[in-house]
Motif scaffolding. Structure first.
Motif, PDB file in Angstrom:
ATOM      1  N   PRO A 243       2.080 -31.604   5.857  1.00  0.00           N
ATOM      2  CA  PRO A 243       1.381 -33.001   5.361  1.00  0.00           C
ATOM      3  C   PRO A 243       1.186 -33.748   6.838  1.00  0.00           C
ATOM      4  N   ASP A 244       1.808 -33.542   7.822  1.00  0.00           N
ATOM      5  CA  ASP A 244       1.453 -34.264   9.097  1.00  0.00           C
ATOM      6  C   ASP A 244       0.430 -33.424   9.636  1.00  0.00           C
ATOM      7  N   GLY A 245      -0.382 -32.318   9.298  1.00  0.00           N
ATOM      8  CA  GLY A 245      -1.261 -31.523   9.955  1.00  0.00           C
ATOM      9  C   GLY A 245      -1.074 -30.624  10.885  1.00  0.00           C
ATOM     10  N   SER A 246       0.360 -30.062  11.078  1.00  0.00           N
ATOM     11  CA  SER A 246       0.877 -29.201  11.708  1.00  0.00           C
ATOM     12  C   SER A 246       0.897 -27.853  11.212  1.00  0.00           C
ATOM     13  N   ILE A 247       0.795 -26.825  12.116  1.00  0.00           N
ATOM     14  CA  ILE A 247       0.867 -25.316  11.294  1.00  0.00           C
ATOM     15  C   ILE A 247       2.229 -24.710  11.802  1.00  0.00           C
ATOM     16  N   ALA A 248       2.821 -24.088  10.639  1.00  0.00           N
ATOM     17  CA  ALA A 248       4.236 -23.644  10.896  1.00  0.00           C
ATOM     18  C   ALA A 248       4.371 -22.240  11.610  1.00  0.00           C
ATOM     19  N   LEU A 249       5.435 -22.037  12.497  1.00  0.00           N
ATOM     20  CA  LEU A 249       5.525 -20.961  13.000  1.00  0.00           C
ATOM     21  C   LEU A 249       7.281 -20.499  12.571  1.00  0.00           C
ATOM     22  N   ARG A 250       7.399 -19.387  11.901  1.00  0.00           N
ATOM     23  CA  ARG A 250       8.555 -19.061  11.324  1.00  0.00           C
ATOM     24  C   ARG A 250       8.840 -17.696  11.107  1.00  0.00           C
ATOM     25  N   GLU A 251       9.901 -17.179  11.950  1.00  0.00           N
ATOM     26  CA  GLU A 251      10.612 -15.996  11.836  1.00  0.00           C
ATOM     27  C   GLU A 251      11.800 -16.120  10.964  1.00  0.00           C
ATOM     28  N   HIS A 252      11.954 -15.712   9.685  1.00  0.00           N
ATOM     29  CA  HIS A 252      13.382 -16.049   8.805  1.00  0.00           C
ATOM     30  C   HIS A 252      14.495 -15.740   9.744  1.00  0.00           C
ATOM     31  N   ASN A 253      15.197 -16.755   9.551  1.00  0.00           N
ATOM     32  CA  ASN A 253      16.551 -16.529  10.392  1.00  0.00           C
ATOM     33  C   ASN A 253      16.531 -16.474  11.737  1.00  0.00           C
ATOM     34  N   ARG A 254      15.598 -16.651  12.520  1.00  0.00           N
ATOM     35  CA  ARG A 254      15.536 -16.474  13.905  1.00  0.00           C
ATOM     36  C   ARG A 254      14.672 -17.559  14.736  1.00  0.00           C
ATOM     37  N   LEU A 255      13.610 -17.956  14.270  1.00  0.00           N
ATOM     38  CA  LEU A 255      12.720 -18.753  14.912  1.00  0.00           C
ATOM     39  C   LEU A 255      11.993 -19.850  13.873  1.00  0.00           C
ATOM     40  N   GLY A 256      11.920 -21.030  14.675  1.00  0.00           N
ATOM     41  CA  GLY A 256      11.243 -22.187  14.019  1.00  0.00           C
ATOM     42  C   GLY A 256      10.605 -23.044  14.976  1.00  0.00           C
ATOM     43  N   ALA A 257       9.350 -23.203  14.575  1.00  0.00           N
ATOM     44  CA  ALA A 257       8.505 -24.246  15.391  1.00  0.00           C
ATOM     45  C   ALA A 257       7.223 -24.628  14.665  1.00  0.00           C
ATOM     46  N   SER A 258       6.651 -25.547  15.125  1.00  0.00           N
ATOM     47  CA  SER A 258       5.322 -26.025  14.420  1.00  0.00           C
ATOM     48  C   SER A 258       4.249 -26.366  15.694  1.00  0.00           C
ATOM     49  N   MET A 259       2.947 -26.237  15.284  1.00  0.00           N
ATOM     50  CA  MET A 259       1.733 -26.480  16.172  1.00  0.00           C
ATOM     51  C   MET A 259       0.931 -27.535  15.734  1.00  0.00           C
ATOM     52  N   ARG A 260       0.831 -28.563  16.658  1.00  0.00           N
ATOM     53  CA  ARG A 260      -0.172 -29.575  15.978  1.00  0.00           C
ATOM     54  C   ARG A 260      -1.463 -29.507  16.490  1.00  0.00           C
ATOM     55  N   PRO A 261      -2.383 -30.000  15.887  1.00  0.00           N
ATOM     56  CA  PRO A 261      -3.821 -29.691  16.341  1.00  0.00           C
ATOM     57  C   PRO A 261      -3.877 -29.870  17.732  1.00  0.00           C
ATOM     58  N   THR A 262      -3.254 -31.117  18.217  1.00  0.00           N
ATOM     59  CA  THR A 262      -3.530 -31.652  19.564  1.00  0.00           C
ATOM     60  C   THR A 262      -2.974 -30.659  20.448  1.00  0.00           C
ATOM     61  N   HIS A 263      -1.804 -29.825  20.133  1.00  0.00           N
ATOM     62  CA  HIS A 263      -1.335 -28.598  20.978  1.00  0.00           C
ATOM     63  C   HIS A 263      -2.393 -27.773  21.326  1.00  0.00           C
ATOM     64  N   LEU A 264      -3.297 -27.226  20.147  1.00  0.00           N
ATOM     65  CA  LEU A 264      -4.162 -26.355  20.374  1.00  0.00           C
ATOM     66  C   LEU A 264      -5.279 -26.761  21.401  1.00  0.00           C
ATOM     67  N   ARG A 265      -5.554 -27.910  21.053  1.00  0.00           N
ATOM     68  CA  ARG A 265      -6.760 -28.455  21.976  1.00  0.00           C
ATOM     69  C   ARG A 265      -6.280 -28.468  23.386  1.00  0.00           C
ATOM     70  N   ASP A 266      -5.112 -28.871  23.650  1.00  0.00           N
ATOM     71  CA  ASP A 266      -4.598 -29.073  24.951  1.00  0.00           C
ATOM     72  C   ASP A 266      -4.484 -27.593  25.588  1.00  0.00           C
ATOM     73  N   MET A 267      -4.052 -26.522  25.006  1.00  0.00           N
ATOM     74  CA  MET A 267      -4.059 -25.341  25.557  1.00  0.00           C
ATOM     75  C   MET A 267      -5.183 -24.759  25.559  1.00  0.00           C
ATOM     76  N   LEU A 268      -6.184 -24.923  24.902  1.00  0.00           N
ATOM     77  CA  LEU A 268      -7.625 -24.393  25.187  1.00  0.00           C
ATOM     78  C   LEU A 268      -8.206 -24.963  26.288  1.00  0.00           C
ATOM     79  N   ASN A 269      -8.116 -26.476  26.467  1.00  0.00           N
ATOM     80  CA  ASN A 269      -8.594 -26.831  27.463  1.00  0.00           C
ATOM     81  C   ASN A 269      -7.847 -26.731  28.924  1.00  0.00           C
ATOM     82  N   ALA A 270      -6.773 -26.709  28.741  1.00  0.00           N
ATOM     83  CA  ALA A 270      -5.791 -26.318  30.097  1.00  0.00           C
ATOM     84  C   ALA A 270      -6.474 -24.688  30.699  1.00  0.00           C
ATOM     85  N   ALA A 271      -6.711 -23.859  29.535  1.00  0.00           N
ATOM     86  CA  ALA A 271      -7.314 -22.420  29.776  1.00  0.00           C
ATOM     87  C   ALA A 271      -8.903 -22.283  30.325  1.00  0.00           C
TER      88      ALA A 271
END
Length: 291
Positions: free
Chosen positions: A152-180
């Protein structure tokens, strides 16, 4: 799974002073990950897959509009890997020679043996960085397809069960694309609440297509399915049949509305789009050249 969440709790406890230990984000708004190491042989194999993907990108052709693509399934349920790989195949065929050898597929797995580089924050950032270093930012188009669960906060989840957890916000994607230095882009997000990606990324050089408006769920992400509703309607039912991408989105929206109505799924997901004028012109030229 209990072990994984105990790890998260430990990292949270160590990453903030006592008065701030109730803070839910150990990365203070940055794009980060809590991750257990893969077994050595698997880690080496996944690293090689990623290296081969980065090194295998075809060169940019001066004076021609090339299309570089990233297709990423961020959650390790099989539906997301199936959607990721099928979408990459359909998009590659759609853009033809301009996209040949210019695609990176990342996946959190979910179908047994891992055949694609892992969809981790580092790998996703590296894919963006390699494409940014390869393209001519003035004449090439970059297409990103992202699929996972959304929050609901607008982030997209990154998850490998039992191994990895993260979330990416729209601003993270924007900043990576701009930096590249990636300015001309088409961003397609298949996730609940994915309309949240529009406002931070919208400009004249960007097309954004999302599975739902910012405060709505999308449907069809059960692990046994081949596609989510959005991926099925957009790629399998329309883009595969020769529609332009924007026409395919408009037709997909009508089809999704019908499916949701027939299955009494409410509230309706209401897929959203933003179409920047320059990005639309580049997309038309890329599609015209592929015919």
């Amino acid at each position: 799974m209990a072990r994984f969440w105990m790890l998260i709790a430990a990292v949270l406890a160590l990453s903030a002073p006592a008065y701030a230990q109730q803070q839910r984000d150990p990365f203070n708004g940055q794009f980060g990950v809590i991750e257990l190491a893969a077994p050595p042989a698997e880690a080496a194999r996944l690293a090689k897959l990623m290296g081969d993907s980065l090194n295998g990108l075809a060169a940019q052709r001066p004076g021609q509009l090339d299309v570089y693509m990233i297709s990423a399934g961020f959650w390790s349920d099989a539906v997301f890997e199936r959607e990721t790989t099928q979408a990459a195949e359909i998009l590659g065929a759609h853009f033809g020679e301009a996209a040949q050898g210019r695609s990176i597929v990342l996946s959190a797995g979910g179908q047994g043996a891992r055949n694609y580089p892992a969809a981790t924050p580092d790998n996703f950032s590296a894919a963006i960085g390699q494409i940014g270093a390869t393209i001519d930012p003035n004449e090439d188009l970059v297409v990103l397809f992202l699929t996972s669960h959304g929050s609901p906060d607008g982030s997209i989840a990154l998850r490998e069960h039992n191994r990895l957890g993260a979330s990416m916000r729209p601003t993270h994607l924007r900043d990576m694309l701009n930096a590249a230095g990636i300015r001309n882009r088409v961003i397609i997000v298949s996730a609940c609440f994915s309309g949240a990606f529009i406002a931070p990324l919208m400009d004249d050089n960007t097309i954004i297509l999302t599975a739902a408006q910012h405060d709505r769920s999308s449907f069809g992400c059960q692990p046994q399915r081949d596609w989510t509703f959005f991926g099925d309607a957009l790629f399998s039912h329309n883009l595969r049949n020769g529609e332009s991408l924007l026409e395919a989105f408009d037709r997909a929206k009508v089809l999704i509305e019908r499916w949701e109505r027939e299955q009494r799924l409410t509230p309706a997901s209401n897929p959203q789009r933003h179409v920047g004028a320059r990005a639309a012109d580049m997309l038309r030229r890329a599609e015209r050249a592929a015919r």
